[in-house]
Design a protein around this motif. Structure first.
Motif, PDB file in Angstrom:
ATOM      1  N   GLY A  61      22.017 -22.990   0.345  1.00 15.53           N
ATOM      2  CA  GLY A  61      22.235 -24.076  -1.096  1.00 15.53           C
ATOM      3  C   GLY A  61      22.193 -22.669  -1.889  1.00 15.53           C
ATOM      4  O   GLY A  61      22.264 -21.986  -1.405  1.00 15.53           O
ATOM      5  N   ILE A  62      22.749 -23.515  -3.038  1.00 14.77           N
ATOM      6  CA  ILE A  62      22.984 -22.953  -4.320  1.00 14.77           C
ATOM      7  C   ILE A  62      21.751 -23.210  -4.775  1.00 14.77           C
ATOM      8  O   ILE A  62      20.963 -23.552  -5.114  1.00 14.77           O
ATOM      9  N   SER A  63      21.174 -21.503  -5.811  1.00 17.38           N
ATOM     10  CA  SER A  63      20.463 -21.299  -6.291  1.00 17.38           C
ATOM     11  C   SER A  63      20.147 -22.392  -7.810  1.00 17.38           C
ATOM     12  O   SER A  63      18.613 -22.962  -7.369  1.00 17.38           O
ATOM     13  N   PHE A  64      20.810 -22.569  -8.531  1.00 16.57           N
ATOM     14  CA  PHE A  64      20.836 -23.762  -9.214  1.00 16.57           C
ATOM     15  C   PHE A  64      19.718 -25.106  -8.855  1.00 16.57           C
ATOM     16  O   PHE A  64      19.836 -25.984  -9.670  1.00 16.57           O
ATOM     17  N   GLU A  65      19.774 -25.315  -7.152  1.00 17.78           N
ATOM     18  CA  GLU A  65      19.613 -26.515  -6.850  1.00 17.78           C
ATOM     19  C   GLU A  65      18.251 -26.424  -7.119  1.00 17.78           C
ATOM     20  O   GLU A  65      17.137 -27.029  -6.927  1.00 17.78           O
ATOM     21  N   ILE A  66      17.257 -25.262  -7.076  1.00 17.53           N
ATOM     22  CA  ILE A  66      15.762 -25.064  -7.742  1.00 17.53           C
ATOM     23  C   ILE A  66      15.728 -26.117  -8.806  1.00 17.53           C
ATOM     24  O   ILE A  66      14.229 -26.395  -8.636  1.00 17.53           O
ATOM     25  N   PHE A  67      15.830 -26.028  -9.481  1.00 14.71           N
ATOM     26  CA  PHE A  67      16.043 -25.857 -10.925  1.00 14.71           C
ATOM     27  C   PHE A  67      15.933 -27.376 -10.860  1.00 14.71           C
ATOM     28  O   PHE A  67      15.534 -28.238 -11.858  1.00 14.71           O
ATOM     29  N   GLU A  68      16.640 -28.147 -10.202  1.00 12.45           N
ATOM     30  CA  GLU A  68      17.172 -29.926 -10.600  1.00 12.45           C
ATOM     31  C   GLU A  68      15.206 -30.529  -9.519  1.00 12.45           C
ATOM     32  O   GLU A  68      15.078 -30.913  -9.566  1.00 12.45           O
ATOM     33  N   GLN A  69      14.865 -29.541  -9.553  1.00 15.94           N
ATOM     34  CA  GLN A  69      13.601 -30.095  -8.001  1.00 15.94           C
ATOM     35  C   GLN A  69      12.138 -29.736  -9.017  1.00 15.94           C
ATOM     36  O   GLN A  69      11.026 -29.912  -8.941  1.00 15.94           O
ATOM     37  N   VAL A  70      12.093 -28.180  -9.928  1.00 21.16           N
ATOM     38  CA  VAL A  70      11.385 -28.358 -10.585  1.00 21.16           C
ATOM     39  C   VAL A  70      11.492 -27.506 -11.502  1.00 21.16           C
ATOM     40  O   VAL A  70      12.544 -26.699 -11.581  1.00 21.16           O
ATOM     41  N   LYS A  71      10.042 -26.792 -12.683  1.00 20.40           N
ATOM     42  CA  LYS A  71      10.436 -26.181 -13.983  1.00 20.40           C
ATOM     43  C   LYS A  71      10.273 -24.705 -13.348  1.00 20.40           C
ATOM     44  O   LYS A  71       8.659 -24.821 -13.533  1.00 20.40           O
ATOM     45  N   ILE A  72      11.821 -24.206 -14.094  1.00 22.05           N
ATOM     46  CA  ILE A  72      10.406 -22.534 -14.271  1.00 22.05           C
ATOM     47  C   ILE A  72      10.630 -22.198 -15.546  1.00 22.05           C
ATOM     48  O   ILE A  72      12.000 -22.118 -15.978  1.00 22.05           O
ATOM     49  N   ASP A  73       9.679 -22.525 -16.071  1.00 22.86           N
ATOM     50  CA  ASP A  73       9.140 -21.289 -17.289  1.00 22.86           C
ATOM     51  C   ASP A  73       9.199 -19.918 -17.846  1.00 22.86           C
ATOM     52  O   ASP A  73       8.564 -19.908 -18.603  1.00 22.86           O
ATOM     53  N   ILE A  74       9.547 -19.620 -16.665  1.00 22.24           N
ATOM     54  CA  ILE A  74       9.804 -17.999 -17.393  1.00 22.24           C
ATOM     55  C   ILE A  74      11.310 -17.523 -16.877  1.00 22.24           C
ATOM     56  O   ILE A  74      12.131 -18.368 -16.170  1.00 22.24           O
ATOM     57  N   PRO A  75      12.082 -15.853 -17.249  1.00 21.68           N
ATOM     58  CA  PRO A  75      13.111 -15.963 -17.759  1.00 21.68           C
ATOM     59  C   PRO A  75      13.682 -15.494 -16.318  1.00 21.68           C
ATOM     60  O   PRO A  75      13.042 -15.313 -15.439  1.00 21.68           O
ATOM     61  N   VAL A  76      14.822 -15.897 -16.100  1.00 20.83           N
ATOM     62  CA  VAL A  76      15.523 -15.210 -14.860  1.00 20.83           C
ATOM     63  C   VAL A  76      17.403 -14.832 -14.840  1.00 20.83           C
ATOM     64  O   VAL A  76      17.533 -14.579 -16.218  1.00 20.83           O
ATOM     65  N   ILE A  77      17.271 -13.860 -13.992  1.00 23.86           N
ATOM     66  CA  ILE A  77      18.577 -13.074 -14.227  1.00 23.86           C
ATOM     67  C   ILE A  77      18.905 -13.402 -12.917  1.00 23.86           C
ATOM     68  O   ILE A  77      17.841 -13.243 -12.030  1.00 23.86           O
ATOM     69  N   PHE A  78      20.337 -13.562 -13.071  1.00 28.00           N
ATOM     70  CA  PHE A  78      20.895 -14.195 -11.490  1.00 28.00           C
ATOM     71  C   PHE A  78      21.200 -12.361 -10.845  1.00 28.00           C
ATOM     72  O   PHE A  78      22.185 -12.433 -12.137  1.00 28.00           O
ATOM     73  N   THR A  79      21.806 -12.351  -9.858  1.00 29.32           N
ATOM     74  CA  THR A  79      22.565 -12.027  -9.225  1.00 29.32           C
ATOM     75  C   THR A  79      23.718 -11.918  -8.271  1.00 29.32           C
ATOM     76  O   THR A  79      23.905 -13.728  -8.181  1.00 29.32           O
ATOM     77  N   THR A  80      24.916 -12.321  -9.270  1.00 26.97           N
ATOM     78  CA  THR A  80      26.161 -12.954  -8.593  1.00 26.97           C
ATOM     79  C   THR A  80      27.116 -11.998  -8.471  1.00 26.97           C
ATOM     80  O   THR A  80      27.185 -11.072  -8.958  1.00 26.97           O
TER      81      THR A  80
END
Length: 257
Positions: A61-80
């Motif tokens: 799936g799409i990685s943004f779906e991760i944030f719908e299910q769990v809180k990530i409270d550290i910085p994220v750098i996307f590779t795109t």
């Protein structure tokens, strides 16, 4: 610095690890995760990660779906591999990104920026940012994304080769080779059929069973017997590229589109 990599392509994650180790030997990669499900499980439990390097498209799936299910409270750098429209949206939402193929200098700059942000204030992704990114992805869901980089082996390292820099793909002695605009030849493990599926059909054409050609590499077409065509390309192919009579009309329409 402790980093988690979320990336479903083994060659890409290996390349990231190599770059990180080259930039700073004190960087520790805690985990390499390749699915949304595994990422949710990882970030649902206590961890020591300080930064996440995350691809957008994962195996399930799409990685943004991760944030719908769990809180990530550290910085994220996307590779795109997204286009400029999407990149502007990332900038508006104040989330860092790295455009594939990952460049060592840009990765170094991103890590430096991360260190600056940490000194000021740690930040994860808030709800407004998430909604904006999900809206961007879902609004673009019907658009197929095409492969824009191939990681090819060269001696003891992986080389990111941009798709647009490939003049043609050719089966040679049973294996697939990519010939670049500067006339360098690279071996690929992929089947030609799989490569064809991953390419933008407006830019690449399957001329015959042995060859896929880049529109920009075509110099001219020559008429051949029985209604066939011969494609002249630059750099010159050591094998003649012939388009069958059955495909000749379609190929000329493609060239003229």
């Amino acid at each position: 610095m402790k980093i988690v990599i979320v990336e479903d392509e083994l060659a890409a994650s290996d390349h990231l690890v190599y770059l990180l180790n080259h930039i700073n030997t004190e960087i520790e990669v805690l985990a390499i995760i390749d699915t949304v499900k595994a990422a949710v499980a990882y970030f649902s439990t206590p961890h020591d990660a300080e930064l996440v390097l995350m691809d957008i498209h994962l195996a399930d799936g799409i990685s943004f779906e991760i944030f719908e299910q769990v809180k990530i409270d550290i910085p994220v750098i996307f590779t795109t591999a997204y286009d400029q429209y999407a990149l502007k949206a990332f900038k508006v939402n104040s989330i860092d990104y790295l455009l594939k193929p990952i460049d060592e200098e840009e990765l170094t700059d991103a890590l430096t920026q991360f260190n600056v942000q940490v000194k000021e204030k740690e930040q994860g992704i808030d709800d407004d940012q998430l909604k904006g990114l999900l809206g961007l992805i879902k609004g673009d869901a019907d658009k197929k994304s095409y492969k824009n980089t191939f990681l090819v082996s060269q001696r003891d390292q992986l080389i990111p080769l941009k798709t647009n820099d490939i003049s043609y793909f050719m089966i040679d002695l049973g294996s697939v080779k990519a010939v670049s605009k500067d006339n360098q030849t690279y071996s690929l493990e992929d089947k030609l059929e799989d490569i064809e599926e991953s390419l933008d059909p407006t830019l690449f054409y399957r001329a015959n069973r042995q060859c896929i050609v880049n529109r920009e590499a075509i110099v001219n077409l020559k008429y051949y017997f029985n209604g066939k065509l011969i494609i002249s390309v630059n750099p010159v192919s050591k094998e003649r590229i012939v388009v069958s009579k059955a495909k000749a009309s379609d190929f000329k329409n493609w060239m003229g589109s």
